[in-house]
Design a protein around this motif. Structure first.
Motif, PDB file in Angstrom:
ATOM      1  N   LYS A  90       1.022  -0.972  -0.009  1.00  0.00           N
ATOM      2  CA  LYS A  90       0.132  -0.027   0.037  1.00  0.00           C
ATOM      3  C   LYS A  90       0.725   1.279   0.116  1.00  0.00           C
ATOM      4  N   PHE A  91       1.851   1.220   0.879  1.00  0.00           N
ATOM      5  CA  PHE A  91       2.858   2.281   0.743  1.00  0.00           C
ATOM      6  C   PHE A  91       3.622   2.600  -0.523  1.00  0.00           C
ATOM      7  N   THR A  92       3.995   1.528  -0.992  1.00  0.00           N
ATOM      8  CA  THR A  92       4.864   1.616  -2.284  1.00  0.00           C
ATOM      9  C   THR A  92       3.555   2.143  -3.341  1.00  0.00           C
ATOM     10  N   ARG A  93       2.423   1.789  -3.457  1.00  0.00           N
ATOM     11  CA  ARG A  93       1.381   2.152  -4.352  1.00  0.00           C
ATOM     12  C   ARG A  93       1.018   3.499  -4.095  1.00  0.00           C
ATOM     13  N   GLU A  94       0.554   3.906  -2.981  1.00  0.00           N
ATOM     14  CA  GLU A  94      -0.017   5.137  -2.705  1.00  0.00           C
ATOM     15  C   GLU A  94       0.926   6.076  -2.195  1.00  0.00           C
ATOM     16  N   VAL A  95       2.011   5.778  -1.793  1.00  0.00           N
ATOM     17  CA  VAL A  95       3.176   7.103  -1.413  1.00  0.00           C
ATOM     18  C   VAL A  95       4.351   7.121  -2.360  1.00  0.00           C
ATOM     19  N   VAL A  96       4.897   5.905  -2.307  1.00  0.00           N
ATOM     20  CA  VAL A  96       6.364   5.920  -2.916  1.00  0.00           C
ATOM     21  C   VAL A  96       6.317   6.176  -4.496  1.00  0.00           C
ATOM     22  N   VAL A  97       5.485   5.574  -5.233  1.00  0.00           N
ATOM     23  CA  VAL A  97       5.539   5.643  -6.639  1.00  0.00           C
ATOM     24  C   VAL A  97       4.809   6.834  -6.999  1.00  0.00           C
ATOM     25  N   PRO A  98       3.623   7.528  -6.522  1.00  0.00           N
ATOM     26  CA  PRO A  98       3.261   8.716  -6.745  1.00  0.00           C
ATOM     27  C   PRO A  98       4.161   9.765  -6.611  1.00  0.00           C
ATOM     28  N   GLN A  99       4.903   9.707  -5.325  1.00  0.00           N
ATOM     29  CA  GLN A  99       5.688  10.695  -5.274  1.00  0.00           C
ATOM     30  C   GLN A  99       7.137  10.841  -6.145  1.00  0.00           C
ATOM     31  N   ALA A 100       7.505   9.757  -6.658  1.00  0.00           N
ATOM     32  CA  ALA A 100       8.672   9.695  -7.648  1.00  0.00           C
ATOM     33  C   ALA A 100       8.171   9.825  -8.866  1.00  0.00           C
ATOM     34  N   GLN A 101       6.657   9.841  -9.241  1.00  0.00           N
ATOM     35  CA  GLN A 101       6.408  10.308 -10.563  1.00  0.00           C
ATOM     36  C   GLN A 101       6.332  11.892 -10.466  1.00  0.00           C
ATOM     37  N   ALA A 102       5.536  12.403  -9.372  1.00  0.00           N
ATOM     38  CA  ALA A 102       5.496  13.715  -9.302  1.00  0.00           C
ATOM     39  C   ALA A 102       6.747  14.754  -9.222  1.00  0.00           C
ATOM     40  N   ARG A 103       7.664  14.026  -8.653  1.00  0.00           N
ATOM     41  CA  ARG A 103       8.761  15.048  -8.359  1.00  0.00           C
ATOM     42  C   ARG A 103      10.252  14.680  -9.417  1.00  0.00           C
ATOM     43  N   PHE A 104       9.845  13.274  -9.890  1.00  0.00           N
ATOM     44  CA  PHE A 104      11.078  13.030 -10.722  1.00  0.00           C
ATOM     45  C   PHE A 104      10.485  12.614 -12.140  1.00  0.00           C
ATOM     46  N   HIS A 105       9.393  12.502 -12.194  1.00  0.00           N
ATOM     47  CA  HIS A 105       8.429  12.150 -13.250  1.00  0.00           C
ATOM     48  C   HIS A 105       9.157  10.653 -13.913  1.00  0.00           C
ATOM     49  N   GLN A 106       9.119   9.556 -12.968  1.00  0.00           N
ATOM     50  CA  GLN A 106       9.611   8.291 -13.413  1.00  0.00           C
ATOM     51  C   GLN A 106       9.248   7.562 -12.365  1.00  0.00           C
ATOM     52  N   GLY A 107       9.204   6.254 -12.604  1.00  0.00           N
ATOM     53  CA  GLY A 107       8.955   5.204 -11.603  1.00  0.00           C
ATOM     54  C   GLY A 107      10.101   4.639 -10.619  1.00  0.00           C
ATOM     55  N   VAL A 108       9.976   3.892  -9.711  1.00  0.00           N
ATOM     56  CA  VAL A 108      11.025   3.051  -8.853  1.00  0.00           C
ATOM     57  C   VAL A 108      11.534   1.979  -9.317  1.00  0.00           C
ATOM     58  N   ARG A 109      12.637   1.731  -9.345  1.00  0.00           N
ATOM     59  CA  ARG A 109      13.242   0.259  -9.709  1.00  0.00           C
ATOM     60  C   ARG A 109      13.361  -0.477  -8.489  1.00  0.00           C
ATOM     61  N   GLU A 110      13.790   0.018  -7.471  1.00  0.00           N
ATOM     62  CA  GLU A 110      14.003  -0.954  -6.166  1.00  0.00           C
ATOM     63  C   GLU A 110      13.765  -0.055  -4.826  1.00  0.00           C
ATOM     64  N   ILE A 111      13.173  -0.740  -3.805  1.00  0.00           N
ATOM     65  CA  ILE A 111      13.189  -0.401  -2.416  1.00  0.00           C
ATOM     66  C   ILE A 111      14.393  -0.855  -1.847  1.00  0.00           C
ATOM     67  N   ILE A 112      15.454   0.043  -1.538  1.00  0.00           N
ATOM     68  CA  ILE A 112      16.632  -0.430  -0.828  1.00  0.00           C
ATOM     69  C   ILE A 112      16.325  -0.682   0.798  1.00  0.00           C
ATOM     70  N   HIS A 113      16.701  -1.956   1.258  1.00  0.00           N
ATOM     71  CA  HIS A 113      16.355  -2.135   2.793  1.00  0.00           C
ATOM     72  C   HIS A 113      17.470  -2.718   3.292  1.00  0.00           C
ATOM     73  N   PHE A 114      17.383  -2.366   4.676  1.00  0.00           N
ATOM     74  CA  PHE A 114      18.600  -3.071   5.535  1.00  0.00           C
ATOM     75  C   PHE A 114      17.735  -4.420   6.262  1.00  0.00           C
ATOM     76  N   GLY A 115      16.692  -4.633   6.237  1.00  0.00           N
ATOM     77  CA  GLY A 115      16.157  -6.033   6.739  1.00  0.00           C
ATOM     78  C   GLY A 115      14.684  -5.725   7.327  1.00  0.00           C
ATOM     79  N   THR A 116      14.285  -6.786   7.661  1.00  0.00           N
ATOM     80  CA  THR A 116      12.891  -6.806   8.365  1.00  0.00           C
ATOM     81  C   THR A 116      12.826  -7.841   9.640  1.00  0.00           C
ATOM     82  N   TYR A 117      12.828  -9.035   9.560  1.00  0.00           N
ATOM     83  CA  TYR A 117      12.902  -9.934  10.765  1.00  0.00           C
ATOM     84  C   TYR A 117      14.253  -9.908  11.345  1.00  0.00           C
ATOM     85  N   SER A 118      14.272  -9.846  12.613  1.00  0.00           N
ATOM     86  CA  SER A 118      15.495  -9.956  13.224  1.00  0.00           C
ATOM     87  C   SER A 118      14.985 -10.157  14.863  1.00  0.00           C
ATOM     88  N   CYS A 119      15.296 -11.480  15.429  1.00  0.00           N
ATOM     89  CA  CYS A 119      14.942 -11.782  16.681  1.00  0.00           C
ATOM     90  C   CYS A 119      15.801 -11.213  17.728  1.00  0.00           C
TER      91      CYS A 119
END
Ligand SMILES: [Zn+2]
Length: 204
Positions: A90-119
């Motif tokens: 939802k965040f990708t579709r409603e926030v990240v992609v529209p912001q990239a389109q509006a500000r840089f006039h292009q799509g997003v190729r990758e979300i760069i992350h450090f990780g999710t699950y960690s005990c």
């Protein structure tokens, strides 16, 4: 040795309790979708995933999946709860992609992350949302033309990348319960922490 004052003792007891906010009891966690409903929605929204259980041990994940794309590919596949995968989509579709389109006039190729699950726990003693697969640490975004927007490099210097990151973080507050950023503390100087736990915070 002098006896510590009653006020000092009281403070010592209160400090760990007030570390995460003013309430002593954490609020009730948001309800989770049933596994069948959640997985059906992942399919509907074209989230790329495989079913995978968390390693056995002290940190189980409710309804876990290994996700490789949420509309946009993740920099590497990540283990998380199905509910978190839906929120990232939802965040990708409603926030990240529209912001990239509006500000840089292009799509997003990758979300760069450090990780999710960690005990792991938190300094306050409570288990981190990462230990339940309910949190992701996002380091930045790669646009379609290869431009990298990095939280570490671009959060502070004035310009379109800073504006994009701050707009994305603000938008994340409408999707996730907790959004921690370089504004929060030096532990978050290089990433956005997004989670779907019980506590609410929007540090933008
Ligand atoms: Zn985190």
């Amino acid at each position: 040795m002098p006896k510590p004052s009653r006020a000092a003792l009281l403070l010592a007891v209160m400090l760990p309790l007030t570390g995460c906010g003013s309430r002593y009891e954490p609020p009730r966690p948001p309800p989770r979708l049933s596994p069948d409903v959640c997985l059906a929605q992942l399919g509907q929204f074209n989230v790329k995933y495989v079913k995978e259980d968390a390693p056995e041990g002290r940190c189980p994940i409710y309804d876990s999946v290994r996700v490789s794309a949420t509309g946009v590919p993740l920099s590497r596949p990540a283990l998380m709860s199905c509910d978190l995968a839906l929120k990232i989509e939802k965040f990708t579709r409603e926030v990240v992609v529209p912001q990239a389109q509006a500000r840089f006039h292009q799509g997003v190729r990758e979300i760069i992350h450090f990780g999710t699950y960690s005990c792991r726990g938190r300094p306050g003693g409570e288990w981190s949302e990462h230990a339940k697969g309910n949190a992701i640490d996002i380091a930045g975004f790669k646009l379609a033309d290869g431009t990298v927007i990095s939280v570490k490099q671009d959060w502070n210097p004035r310009g379109p990348k800073r504006d994009f990151l701050r707009a994305v973080a603000k938008g994340a507050c409408g999707v996730f319960s907790m959004v921690l950023t370089p504004e929060t503390n030096s532990d978050h100087a290089n990433h956005l922490h997004l989670d779907i736990g019980a506590w609410r915070k929007c540090d933008v």
